[in-house]
Write a protein that holds these residues in place. Structure first.
Motif, PDB file in Angstrom:
ATOM      1  N   GLU A 103      24.148  45.373  18.388  1.00  0.00           N
ATOM      2  CA  GLU A 103      24.428  46.162  17.347  1.00  0.00           C
ATOM      3  C   GLU A 103      23.879  46.037  16.385  1.00  0.00           C
ATOM      4  OE1 GLU A 103      26.724  50.150  16.111  1.00  0.00           O
ATOM      5  OE2 GLU A 103      27.951  48.931  18.088  1.00  0.00           O
ATOM      6  N   SER A 104      24.866  44.723  16.118  1.00  0.00           N
ATOM      7  CA  SER A 104      25.167  44.131  14.112  1.00  0.00           C
ATOM      8  C   SER A 104      23.416  43.642  14.274  1.00  0.00           C
ATOM      9  CB  SER A 104      25.598  43.240  13.977  1.00  0.00           C
ATOM     10  OG  SER A 104      25.802  42.143  15.012  1.00  0.00           O
ATOM     11  N   THR A 144      21.178  44.215  15.549  1.00  0.00           N
ATOM     12  CA  THR A 144      19.647  45.156  15.078  1.00  0.00           C
ATOM     13  C   THR A 144      19.938  45.876  14.552  1.00  0.00           C
ATOM     14  OG1 THR A 144      19.856  45.832  18.036  1.00  0.00           O
ATOM     15  CG2 THR A 144      18.831  47.565  16.629  1.00  0.00           C
ATOM     16  N   GLU A 145      20.699  47.067  14.058  1.00  0.00           N
ATOM     17  CA  GLU A 145      20.767  47.533  12.790  1.00  0.00           C
ATOM     18  C   GLU A 145      20.898  46.851  10.847  1.00  0.00           C
ATOM     19  OE1 GLU A 145      24.786  50.507  13.361  1.00  0.00           O
ATOM     20  OE2 GLU A 145      23.689  51.142  15.586  1.00  0.00           O
ATOM     21  N   GLY A 152      23.498  44.315   8.131  1.00  0.00           N
ATOM     22  CA  GLY A 152      24.697  45.229   7.338  1.00  0.00           C
ATOM     23  C   GLY A 152      25.000  44.011   7.487  1.00  0.00           C
TER      24      GLY A 152
END
Length: 338
Positions: A130-131, A133-134, A136
């Protein structure tokens, strides 16, 4: 029960061509692991699906599990339970079957419960994907801990290099005190007591983890550990059989020691009787007695034969007369009927 294992393998969808190898592996693994044949068959059937491991190579997987079990504080049963829990998410991240076994062996040695390990690792893999992919702060935290740039980390994860990334992640946590560990885990979305406990145990035992990975990989490559351990079981059975025979011989010796005096006395009496009969037969009177006894026995035999023959002849005549009577009666009945 080889037939039972084969039947269960058939129920699990094992192809006919792989059934013999599956049955052999399960039987040997059951003998060395202490797991029942049914539990072993079901476990390997599930692991084949979870790890996407071919049935005809199952001996290599069994050897890997057995080697790690022998070389660690975890049992074969514990390792299999952990591999079933961790296998799906780890395989999607790029772990090989041997790497899943090695990780499971380390978790078993550290006393991590299967369901707890599953929850933490599913959170780890999910948070990592998730990290990246996104982007931040989470992605930056993962990159910092693993010693990669975000782009490098993204490329490695996308290429299925999740095992090496995990090792870098643990290496980045190694040596952290409790506060630093908690801060780093929070930064990547692994907050909570369970994550701190599991990752903390791993980071504090990197040598054990590396050893487990190496053992699992080597045994998977060679595929001989299962057969080697099974050989020990057979040797042990052979030694127990020999011990049984030795005890049987000792028992016979003990019984013989008690019976021997009476048996010796009996043989002495029998020997004396034989000597007396021999002495009598050598004398004129004894010789005449033996000859007379032989003649009498011969006459008895002849008379028995004669009497037996006469009885047989009488029985035959009686049977013939009965047959004639019945035949005559049948003829009369037939004539009356006409």
């Amino acid at each position: 029960d080889l037939a039972g294992i084969a039947a269960l393998g058939n129920q699990l969808g094992v192809a006919a061509g792989d059934l013999m190898e599956f049955t052999d592996v399960v039987a040997q693994f059951s003998a060395v692991s202490g797991m029942t044949a049914d539990a072993s068959a079901e476990s390997f059937g599930k692991l084949s699906n979870i790890l996407q491991f071919p049935i005809d190579k199952m001996r290599y997987l069994a050897s890997s599990i057995e080697a790690v079990g022998v070389d660690s504080a975890g049992t074969d049963k514990d390792i299999i339970a952990l591999a079933q829990r961790l296998g799906a998410s780890a395989t999607r991240a790029g772990f090989l079957a041997s790497e899943v076994v090695g990780l499971s062996g380390a978790m078993a040695s550290l006393g991590v419960a299967p369901e707890r390990a599953q929850g933490v690792f599913e959170t780890y893999f999910g948070s990592l994907n998730e990290s990246l992919t996104e982007g931040g702060e989470k992605a930056e935290a993962f990159a910092r801990i693993t010693g990669n740039s975000i782009d490098e980390l993204y490329s490695r994860v996308a290429a299925g290099d999740g095992f090496a990334v995990f090792k870098d992640f643990i290496a980045g946590l190694e040596g952290n005190n409790t506060l630093q560990m908690s801060a780093d885990l929070d930064a990547v979305g692994l907050s909570g007591l369970r994550a701190n406990e599991v990752m903390g145990r791993i980071a504090g035992n990197v040598d054990l983890l590396e050893k487990s990975f190496a053992t699992a990989s080597g045994a998977m490559r060679e595929g001989t550990e299962l057969q080697r351990q099974y050989g020990f079981v057979l040797d042990d059975l052979d030694s127990k059989w020999q011990m049984f025979l030795n005890k049987l011989l000792l028992f016979g010796s003990a019984v013989g020691a008690q019976v021997a005096p009476a048996f010796i006395d009996l043989m002495n009496v029998a020997g004396g009787l034989i000597e007396w009969l021999t002495a009598i037969s050598d004398s004129p009177l004894g010789g005449w007695a033996i000859q007379t006894a032989a003649v009498v026995l011969g006459l008895v035999a002849v008379m028995s034969a004669v009497v037996g023959g006469a009885a047989l002849a009488a029985a035959s005549l009686m049977a013939l007369r009965t047959a004639q009577t019945e035949l005559a009666g049948s003829s009369g009945f037939a004539s009356s009927a006409v």
